[in-house]
Design a protein around this motif. Structure first.
Motif, PDB file in Angstrom:
ATOM      1  N   LYS A  15      84.691  54.841 -18.627  1.00  0.00           N
ATOM      2  CA  LYS A  15      85.224  53.252 -18.655  1.00  0.00           C
ATOM      3  C   LYS A  15      86.628  53.270 -18.104  1.00  0.00           C
ATOM      4  CE  LYS A  15      83.053  51.129 -22.618  1.00  0.00           C
ATOM      5  NZ  LYS A  15      83.081  50.760 -24.179  1.00  0.00           N
ATOM      6  N   ARG A  16      87.331  54.701 -18.016  1.00  0.00           N
ATOM      7  CA  ARG A  16      88.504  54.648 -17.173  1.00  0.00           C
ATOM      8  C   ARG A  16      88.427  55.018 -15.891  1.00  0.00           C
ATOM      9  NH1 ARG A  16      92.956  54.999 -20.924  1.00  0.00           N
ATOM     10  NH2 ARG A  16      92.135  55.011 -22.925  1.00  0.00           N
ATOM     11  N   GLY A  17      87.113  55.069 -15.063  1.00  0.00           N
ATOM     12  CA  GLY A  17      86.830  55.186 -13.949  1.00  0.00           C
ATOM     13  C   GLY A  17      86.316  56.530 -13.392  1.00  0.00           C
ATOM     14  N   GLY A  18      85.724  57.435 -14.622  1.00  0.00           N
ATOM     15  CA  GLY A  18      85.220  58.608 -14.261  1.00  0.00           C
ATOM     16  C   GLY A  18      83.935  58.732 -14.096  1.00  0.00           C
ATOM     17  N   LEU A  19      83.191  59.970 -13.836  1.00  0.00           N
ATOM     18  CA  LEU A  19      81.960  60.211 -13.739  1.00  0.00           C
ATOM     19  C   LEU A  19      81.401  61.246 -14.713  1.00  0.00           C
ATOM     20  CD1 LEU A  19      81.918  60.417  -9.800  1.00  0.00           C
ATOM     21  CD2 LEU A  19      81.130  58.486 -11.171  1.00  0.00           C
ATOM     22  N   ILE A  20      80.198  61.266 -14.971  1.00  0.00           N
ATOM     23  CA  ILE A  20      79.815  62.151 -15.990  1.00  0.00           C
ATOM     24  C   ILE A  20      78.595  62.901 -15.497  1.00  0.00           C
ATOM     25  CG2 ILE A  20      78.861  62.478 -18.374  1.00  0.00           C
ATOM     26  CD1 ILE A  20      81.704  61.481 -18.205  1.00  0.00           C
ATOM     27  N   THR A  21      78.618  64.430 -15.742  1.00  0.00           N
ATOM     28  CA  THR A  21      77.251  65.212 -15.432  1.00  0.00           C
ATOM     29  C   THR A  21      77.037  66.041 -16.492  1.00  0.00           C
ATOM     30  OG1 THR A  21      76.758  66.913 -13.835  1.00  0.00           O
ATOM     31  CG2 THR A  21      78.770  67.048 -14.493  1.00  0.00           C
ATOM     32  N   VAL A  22      75.795  65.926 -16.653  1.00  0.00           N
ATOM     33  CA  VAL A  22      75.240  66.648 -17.982  1.00  0.00           C
ATOM     34  C   VAL A  22      74.047  67.882 -17.521  1.00  0.00           C
ATOM     35  CG1 VAL A  22      73.633  66.324 -19.926  1.00  0.00           C
ATOM     36  CG2 VAL A  22      75.485  64.758 -19.374  1.00  0.00           C
ATOM     37  N   ASP A  23      74.098  68.941 -18.236  1.00  0.00           N
ATOM     38  CA  ASP A  23      73.036  69.739 -18.000  1.00  0.00           C
ATOM     39  C   ASP A  23      72.529  70.427 -19.409  1.00  0.00           C
ATOM     40  OD1 ASP A  23      74.248  72.949 -18.939  1.00  0.00           O
ATOM     41  OD2 ASP A  23      75.855  71.641 -17.642  1.00  0.00           O
ATOM     42  N   ILE A  24      71.358  70.982 -19.436  1.00  0.00           N
ATOM     43  CA  ILE A  24      70.900  71.480 -20.531  1.00  0.00           C
ATOM     44  C   ILE A  24      70.630  73.135 -20.382  1.00  0.00           C
ATOM     45  CG2 ILE A  24      68.480  71.086 -19.770  1.00  0.00           C
ATOM     46  CD1 ILE A  24      67.863  70.601 -22.695  1.00  0.00           C
TER      47      ILE A  24
END
Length: 416
Positions: A128-137
Motif C-alpha cells: 500500500k505504500r508503493g512496494g512490490l511483493i515476491t513469494v517463494d516456497i
C-alpha cells in the motif's frame, strides 16, 4: 487457444528483441514496435500467463516489460526477509532505510509451516505504500516431511530422486502427495490473503530446479526430472483450482552447474518473468568466465523473451559484510541490461548477505538506474490502482470456508 498462444509468442518475441537490443547497444527509445492503434490495443489485451489475471497484475507485468527501454529508473531493488514477521522486516528492511534513507521496492518472503494470516500485515502495508511483493516456497521433502524445511536440501545430490508426478493433483493418493498438497494449500492461502488486499504477487515456485541440491531438482542419474509437470500443476492449482488471479509466475533457474537454465522451462504460456539465482562476488553469470561452464546463462534466459531479473543474488565468498553492493548495478549496466530487478538474499547462519550490512549500499540505492519504493511508478498517475477503483475479483467465486475447503482439481496439459 492457438490464436492466444500465437499472440503471446509475438509479444514475447518483441520483448526478446528489446532485451537483445539493449545488450547490443540499440537506442531502445527510438524503436517503434507498434503503431498508435496497435499500441492502444496492447495496453488493454491480457499479457500475463494467467488470462484472467487482475488488471493490476497485467499493469505490473507491462511495467516490467518496458523497464529496459528507460534511460534511468529501470532496475527494481529487492530484499528477502527471513520470515514473515515484523521483527524480520525491521532487521532487513528498516535497518536498510535507517542506513540509506531508501526502502527497497520489492520485499521477498518464503512460505513456511508457521505462517499465519495475521503475518501478512507487513507485506500489505509495504504494497500500500508503493512496494512490490515476491513469494517463494521452500517446501519440506514430501517423502520426508518430518525433516521440515531443512529436508528441502538432499543429502546426496547424486542419489536418485523420486518421481515428481506422484505429487500431481491427478495422481493417486499417497502420503507424499498429501504432504505436498498441504504445503501447496498454505501457499494458496498466502496468495489469497494478499490478493484480498489487492496485492499482486510475483510467485516463484520450485526455484533452482535445474540444480541437483533440492528434492524437486534434477536427478543426476537420469539427467531429468518432472519439474515441468509440477510447476504447471502449481500454476493450475493457483489460477484454476483456487481461482486466484493476483499472481505473476516467475520461473527461477539456478546457475547451470548441473543443467542449462532452461532445462525445465515449463513453457511460455506458464511463465511471466524469468529470474535466475546468482551468487558470485563479481555477479558474473555462468558462461562469462572461460572454462567455468559450457552454458551461457544470460543468453539462455534472454532467449525466452520474458522480463528478466535476479530472483536471488549475493556474494559467494565475501560473506563478512565486505562485499561491494555497487557490483549489482554495475554488472547489470555493463553486462546484463535486460535485467529488470535484483533481489538480495537474507543470508544464512553467520553469513552476511543483506544489503543493510554490506559496503557501499548507499550508493547502490541512490544510483539513477535503481528503483526504490518511492520511485515505483506502474500505477496510474492519479495514484489509484485498477483493483482499487473497480475491485476486480481476485477470487472469481466465494472462497471455501475454513472447515469446508474443497477445490476443483484441474488436469494440467502435460507436454514434454
Amino acid at each position: 487457444m492457438a490464436e492466444e498462444i500465437g499472440r503471446r509468442r509475438f509479444i514475447a518475441a518483441a520483448a526478446g528483441a528489446i532485451a537483445l537490443g539493449a545488450a547490443g547497444g540499440v537506442v531502445l527509445g527510438q524503436q517503434q514496435w507498434f503503431g498508435p492503434d496497435e499500441r492502444a490495443e496492447q495496453e488493454t489485451k491480457p499479457v500475463a500467463a494467467d488470462p484472467s489475471a487482475t488488471a493490476d497484475a497485467q499493469a505490473v507485468l507491462r511495467w516490467f516489460k518496458q523497464l529496459p527501454t528507460r534511460d534511468s529508473l529501470r532496475v527494481v531493488s529487492g530484499q528477502q526477509i527471513d520470515d514473515i514477521t515484523a521483527a524480520s522486516y525491521d532487521r532487513f528492511i528498516e535497518a536498510l532505510v535507517k542506513r540509506t534513507g531508501r526502502y527497497p521496492a520489492m520485499v521477498g518472503v518464503m512460505v513456511r509451516e508457521g505462517w499465519t494470516r495475521a503475518d501478512t500485515r507487513i507485506l500489505i502495508d509495504h504494497w500500500k505504500r508503493g512496494g512490490l511483493i515476491t513469494v517463494d516456497i521452500h517446501p519440506s521433502n514430501p517423502w520426508n516431511p518430518a525433516g521440515g524445511a531443512s529436508s528441502a536440501w538432499v543429502k546426496d545430490p547424486k542419489a536418485a530422486k523420486p518421481d515428481l508426478r506422484a505429487l500431481l493433483a491427478t495422481s493417486d493418493a499417497s502420503p507424499p502427495r498429501s504432504a505436498w498438497r498441504a504445503q501447496l494449500e498454505k501457499l494458496g492461502d498466502l496468495v489469497e490473503e494478499l490478493g484480498s488486499a489487492g496485492v499482486v504477487v510475483l510467485l516463484r515456485p520450485l526455484h533452482e530446479g535445474n540444480g541437483s541440491w533440492f528434492w524437486w531438482g534434477q536427478d543426476m542419474v537420469s539427467r531429468k526430472t518432472y519439474l515441468r509437470d509440477l510447476y504447471r500443476d502449481v500454476f493450475f492449482y493457483i489460477t484454476q483450482s483456487r481461482r486466484l488471479h493476483n499472481a505473476l509466475f516467475v520461473y527461477s533457474p539456478g546457475a547451470s552447474w548441473d543443467g542449462p537454465a532452461l532445462s525445465y522451462y515449463p513453457g511460455d504460456e506458464y511463465v511471466d518473468i524469468v529470474a535466475p539465482s546468482r551468487y558470485d562476488d563479481d555477479l558474473l553469470m555462468l558462461g562469462e568466465r572461460r572454462g567455468q561452464s559450457p552454458n551461457n546463462d544470460y543468453k539462455d534466459v534472454v532467449s525466452t523473451g520474458k522480463p528478466l531479473g535476479f530472483g536471488e543474488c549475493g556474494p559467494s565468498t565475501k560473506l563478512d559484510g565486505s562485499w561491494d553492493a555497487r557490483t549489482i548495478i554495475r554488472r547489470i549496466r555493463e553486462n546484463y541490461p535486460a535485467m529488470t530487478y535484483f533481489h538480495c538474499w537474507h543470508g544464512w547462519d553467520d553469513k552476511i548477505m543483506e544489503l543493510a550490512r554490506n559496503r557501499y549500499t548507499e550508493e547502490l540505492m541512490n544510483d539513477p538506474w535503481v528503483i526504490t519504493r518511492d520511485k515505483v511508478d506502474w500505477r496510474p498517475e492519479n495514484g489509484t490502482t485498477a483493483t482499487s477503483t473497480s475491485r476486480q475479483a481476485v477470487v472469481t467465486s466465494a472462497p471455501p470456508t475454513a472447515t469446508t475447503k474443497r477445490y476443483t482439481f484441474v488436469r494440467p496439459h502435460v507436454t514434454r
